[in-house]
Design a protein around this motif. Structure first.
Motif, mmCIF file in Angstrom:
data_model
loop_
_atom_site.group_PDB
_atom_site.id
_atom_site.type_symbol
_atom_site.label_atom_id
_atom_site.label_comp_id
_atom_site.label_asym_id
_atom_site.label_seq_id
_atom_site.Cartn_x
_atom_site.Cartn_y
_atom_site.Cartn_z
ATOM 1 N N CYS A 126 -3.462 4.558 -6.231
ATOM 2 C CA CYS A 126 -2.757 5.713 -6.437
ATOM 3 C C CYS A 126 -1.401 5.825 -5.578
ATOM 4 N N LEU A 127 -0.438 6.068 -6.485
ATOM 5 C CA LEU A 127 1.041 6.492 -6.110
ATOM 6 C C LEU A 127 1.072 7.999 -5.822
ATOM 7 N N GLU A 128 0.640 8.215 -4.545
ATOM 8 C CA GLU A 128 0.645 9.515 -4.187
ATOM 9 C C GLU A 128 1.823 10.235 -4.179
ATOM 10 N N THR A 129 1.953 11.554 -4.577
ATOM 11 C CA THR A 129 3.181 12.276 -4.908
ATOM 12 C C THR A 129 4.067 11.576 -5.848
ATOM 13 N N PHE A 130 3.068 11.059 -7.009
ATOM 14 C CA PHE A 130 4.015 10.486 -7.979
ATOM 15 C C PHE A 130 4.960 11.273 -8.667
ATOM 16 N N SER A 131 4.503 12.716 -8.841
ATOM 17 C CA SER A 131 5.119 13.795 -9.400
ATOM 18 C C SER A 131 6.429 14.138 -8.939
ATOM 19 N N GLN A 132 6.755 13.534 -7.602
ATOM 20 C CA GLN A 132 8.106 13.750 -6.839
ATOM 21 C C GLN A 132 8.516 12.364 -6.648
ATOM 22 N N THR A 133 8.261 11.417 -7.292
ATOM 23 C CA THR A 133 8.769 10.121 -6.990
ATOM 24 C C THR A 133 9.766 9.527 -8.186
ATOM 25 N N GLU A 134 10.706 8.938 -7.663
ATOM 26 C CA GLU A 134 11.700 8.355 -8.791
ATOM 27 C C GLU A 134 10.905 7.353 -9.850
ATOM 28 N N PRO A 135 10.995 7.835 -11.108
ATOM 29 C CA PRO A 135 10.374 6.937 -12.091
ATOM 30 C C PRO A 135 10.390 5.514 -11.992
ATOM 31 N N ASP A 136 11.663 5.159 -11.727
ATOM 32 C CA ASP A 136 12.140 3.737 -11.616
ATOM 33 C C ASP A 136 11.244 3.062 -10.682
ATOM 34 N N PHE A 137 11.382 3.544 -9.349
ATOM 35 C CA PHE A 137 10.754 3.208 -8.246
ATOM 36 C C PHE A 137 9.081 3.016 -8.383
ATOM 37 N N ALA A 138 8.643 3.943 -8.973
ATOM 38 C CA ALA A 138 6.978 3.996 -9.521
ATOM 39 C C ALA A 138 6.597 2.948 -10.145
ATOM 40 N N VAL A 139 7.659 2.595 -11.117
ATOM 41 C CA VAL A 139 7.299 1.490 -12.033
ATOM 42 C C VAL A 139 7.408 0.029 -11.309
ATOM 43 N N GLU A 140 8.473 -0.021 -10.297
ATOM 44 C CA GLU A 140 8.599 -1.074 -9.817
ATOM 45 C C GLU A 140 7.535 -1.489 -8.683
ATOM 46 N N LEU A 141 7.127 -0.370 -7.948
ATOM 47 C CA LEU A 141 5.915 -0.432 -7.103
ATOM 48 C C LEU A 141 4.803 -1.082 -7.648
ATOM 49 N N GLY A 142 4.333 -0.244 -8.976
ATOM 50 C CA GLY A 142 3.272 -0.569 -9.670
ATOM 51 C C GLY A 142 3.174 -2.064 -10.115
ATOM 52 N N ASN A 143 4.354 -2.606 -10.583
ATOM 53 C CA ASN A 143 4.373 -4.030 -10.993
ATOM 54 C C ASN A 143 4.026 -4.843 -9.949
ATOM 55 N N ARG A 144 4.631 -4.494 -8.524
ATOM 56 C CA ARG A 144 4.503 -5.482 -7.520
ATOM 57 C C ARG A 144 3.021 -5.374 -7.054
ATOM 58 N N VAL A 145 2.462 -4.243 -7.228
ATOM 59 C CA VAL A 145 0.819 -4.109 -6.922
ATOM 60 C C VAL A 145 0.223 -5.114 -7.851
ATOM 61 N N PHE A 146 0.336 -4.928 -8.932
ATOM 62 C CA PHE A 146 -0.327 -5.782 -10.045
ATOM 63 C C PHE A 146 -0.204 -6.954 -9.829
ATOM 64 N N GLU A 147 0.959 -7.690 -9.625
ATOM 65 C CA GLU A 147 1.014 -8.931 -9.218
ATOM 66 C C GLU A 147 0.381 -9.376 -7.758
ATOM 67 N N GLU A 148 0.274 -8.706 -6.972
ATOM 68 C CA GLU A 148 -0.175 -9.067 -5.735
ATOM 69 C C GLU A 148 -1.762 -8.888 -6.028
ATOM 70 N N TRP A 149 -2.310 -8.053 -6.723
ATOM 71 C CA TRP A 149 -3.901 -7.926 -7.094
ATOM 72 C C TRP A 149 -4.257 -9.256 -7.626
ATOM 73 N N GLY A 150 -3.420 -9.566 -8.847
ATOM 74 C CA GLY A 150 -3.475 -10.908 -9.320
ATOM 75 C C GLY A 150 -4.861 -11.127 -10.120
ATOM 76 N N LYS A 151 -5.742 -10.145 -10.329
ATOM 77 C CA LYS A 151 -7.069 -10.321 -10.869
ATOM 78 C C LYS A 151 -7.250 -9.513 -12.243
ATOM 79 N N ALA A 152 -6.331 -8.778 -12.445
ATOM 80 C CA ALA A 152 -6.498 -7.732 -13.631
ATOM 81 C C ALA A 152 -6.517 -8.397 -15.055
ATOM 82 N N THR A 153 -7.255 -8.304 -15.824
ATOM 83 C CA THR A 153 -7.302 -8.827 -17.175
ATOM 84 C C THR A 153 -7.571 -7.736 -18.113
#
Length: 666
Positions: free
Chosen positions: A183-210
């Protein structure tokens, strides 16, 4: 301090979403055609907002209701917050309360000790979702946590690594399968580009999503701080820029600070959302989470199955309100007590006409076997019966209502279709009574007032009351009585026959007049006119007939059918009201057509009679004409007489004639 004349000196408008130049938004042209995945957060997000949080026994009761409704993903607790929360999760797992197709979600902040406790609570669950969150907007990064973007990313990734490690260990130990919901808490007040950057880093770290085992991103409008279209833009920006989109579930989590959570959720789905998180009736912090009932039934009313069952919505609402110690407004969408009720006359008229027209359409579909029974009603977008309600609450009558509402209630309670001008006349009676008592006129009150107004009572309630009558035709040349009439002889007779009709009838009636029984007699070219002649001749009560209508009530079976006559009357020298206001009507109901008409005359007479004085009965001896029995009338012996029909007169009465007793009107 008063409101500012120029609020722009204090409040900033929402920023634009940084779509590339020329980008065409997708969500405005899309249409939702399937239901989203649903997550109920009633037991956690909703529970934390209560003045008195639910006990575990109450939470269990609500959990069972959520399962019954059809939720497959339920956020059940914040296990690291208290021992009570931890034990609730353990109890529903150990006691077999969780169906195999239901996933449990628990929430944990990005702190190592709290993450470990949360995962421990889920041991043995078939499928669990870890809701890992941290606030990432500038105001939280800089003010609350005093972190930079990089520090926020590091904190998040460390938490994801720990979740991955501990869940893999728990899977090896107990077999529980885990899904990460970041959960990107306070997503509605977050810079969209930072939300995407953080999301991509989390996806890579989890490393198991298919594509077969996706991870989730919860895009929380923790504070609804912009219009719904802005939230949709943010969701679409994230959805179109996150990597490996086919391995990601985007979960929409709107709040209702601006009062538009439902709109934000619906646009968020169009913008790329796959799942909706919320509470029944929108319970939650501040103005609440999005209401899942409203969202689901909005889909349902568009012909889309929400995969949630609210067939007994009033029971569900009562349970949620009791568990949360809350109340909802009577006009609350779908769930309020008055959402399917109309008080305004114009609304009532449209609804009544809509119900009548739809009944005909659906009847034709049943008859022909062609077409579909589509719901198409003014003001009512969804059939209340689908939610466990009836139609008795559709139209409610007050002094501000109109004729259609009153007529609808009479149709529903007494199965009577009032003529239009009679609707106007009777509504004035209802309106006066509503103003007198200063309250809504319930269906029971309206039905009682109708019976009282039109003397529909087995006992005398007006100055005139018809007990029985005797009816037989007269010879057109000698005006002598001829063969007696059967109880069906009046079926083809109009109340006022045409000038070409030469038949003459004699009617002798036994009435109670001001508490005294007496008989009257009159002649006319129809039973009604003969009755009017009797009133004129013996009671000096002269009436004219205006509009009239008839109806048949089938009852439980054709054998129990009843005839209804609606009759307007007025005194000579006056004329009926064109609109119906102030007109005098009568109603007669009987299994015999002629009896119904005679009763309608008496009913109307009681409305007009006022305090006039009737003359005393005439004491004039007039020998009855001698009538011989006609062999051709032997068929009368085969007639099955029924209550309210013709009865053989006693030997002391005229041979060959019949007497009609008038039983109770119902």
């Amino acid at each position: 301090m008063p409101m500012l004349r120029d609020p722009s000196t204090k409040y900033l408008p929402y920023p634009d979403v940084p779509f590339p130049p020329g980008y065409v938004r997708r969500w405005p042209t899309r249409r939702t055609t399937v239901a989203p995945r649903w997550l109920s957060t009633d037991l956690r997000d909703g529970n934390q907002a209560l003045v008195n949080p639910m006990s575990n026994a109450t939470k269990l009761e609500l959990f069972r209701e959520l399962v019954k409704i059809g939720f497959k993903e339920i956020e059940v607790a914040y296990p690291s917050a208290s021992e009570q929360e931890f034990q609730f999760v353990r109890s529903i797992i150990q006691n077999g309360e969780v169906p195999d197709d239901v996933s449990l979600q628990v929430i944990t902040p990005a702190r190592p000790d709290l993450i470990a406790r949360s995962i421990e609570s889920l041991s043995g669950c078939r499928h669990a979702i870890i809701h890992l969150y941290n606030a990432v907007s500038p105001v939280f990064r800089e003010v609350v946590f005093r972190n930079t973007r990089e520090q926020t990313i590091d904190l998040t990734l460390n938490a994801v690594r720990l979740v991955k490690k501990l869940t893999e260990e728990e899977t090896a130990r107990s077999g529980t399968r885990f899904t990460l919901n970041y959960c990107l808490e306070t997503f509605s007040q977050t810079e969209p580009d930072f939300a995407v950057e953080l999301g991509n880093r989390v996806f890579e770290e989890w490393g198991k999503a298919t594509p077969e085992d996706k991870m989730m991103f919860n895009l929380a409008a923790t504070v609804e701080c912009a219009p719904s279209n802005h939230y949709a833009d943010m969701v679409e920006y994230f959805s179109t820029n996150i990597k490996h989109r086919d391995s990601v579930i985007i979960s929409i989590h709107p709040h209702n600070d601006r009062g538009t959570a439902v709109g934000a959720a619906e646009l968020g789905l169009l913008a790329g959302g796959d799942r909706i998180e919320g509470c029944l009736l929108g319970n939650g912090e501040r103005t609440g989470n999005v209401d899942l009932i409203t969202l689901a039934l909005n889909l349902y009313s568009q012909g889309i199955s929400p995969n949630l069952d609210f067939s007994t919505l009033s029971d569900t609402v009562a349970l949620v309100c009791r568990c949360n110690e809350m109340q909802i407004p009577v006009r609350y969408p779908y769930a309020g007590q008055l959402v399917f009720s109309a008080f305004a006359g114009t609304h009532q008229d449209a609804i009544k006409k809509g119900l009548d027209a739809q009944a005909k359409r659906w009847s034709e579909v049943d008859r022909s076997g062609q077409g579909k029974k589509y719901w198409a009603m003014p003001y009512i977008p969804l059939d209340p019966k689908d939610l466990g309600y009836g139609y008795e609450n559709l139209i409610r009558v007050s002094s501000q209502s109109g004729k259609a509402g009153t007529a609808y209630v009479i149709k529903q309670t007494m199965d009577l279709d009032l003529p239009r001008r009679m609707q106007v006349s009777f509504y004035k009676v209802v309106q006066d009574e509503s103003e007198r008592i200063g309250k809504e006129m319930t269906a029971a009150l309206i039905a009682s007032l109708f019976k009282q107004t039109y003397s529909l009572d087995p006992q005398p309630v007006g100055r005139l009351f018809l007990h029985s009558y005797r009816l037989f035709p007269l010879s057109p040349t000698t005006r002598e009585p001829s063969s007696p009439m059967s109880d069906y002889s009046d079926d083809i007779q109009a109340l006022v026959p045409s000038d070409e009709c030469s038949s003459i009838f004699r009617l002798e009636a036994d009435l109670t007049v001001d508490g005294v029984e007496r008989s009257i007699r009159g002649d006319g070219r129809a039973p009604v006119l003969a009755f009017l002649d009797a009133l004129r001749t013996d009671l000096a009560f002269d009436l004219e007939v205006g509009e009239s209508a008839s109806q048949t009530i089938n009852g439980d079976s054709p054998a129990r059918a009843k005839s209804v006559t609606f009759l307007e009357a007025y005194e000579p020298g006056t004329s009926p009201s064109k609109s119906g206001v102030g007109s005098f009507w009568g109603v007669g109901i009987s299994s015999d057509v002629t009896t119904a008409k005679c009763r309608a005359v008496v009913s109307a007479a009681n409305r007009i009679v006022g305090d006039r004085t009737f003359p005393r009965p005439k004491k004039i001896f007039a020998p009855r004409p001698k009538i011989s029995t006609v062999d051709s009338d032997s068929w009368l012996h085969e007639v099955k007489l029924r209550s309210g029909g013709l009865q053989p007169r006693s030997e002391k009465e005229m041979p060959g004639s019949f007497r009609v007793d008038t039983p109770t009107q119902t």
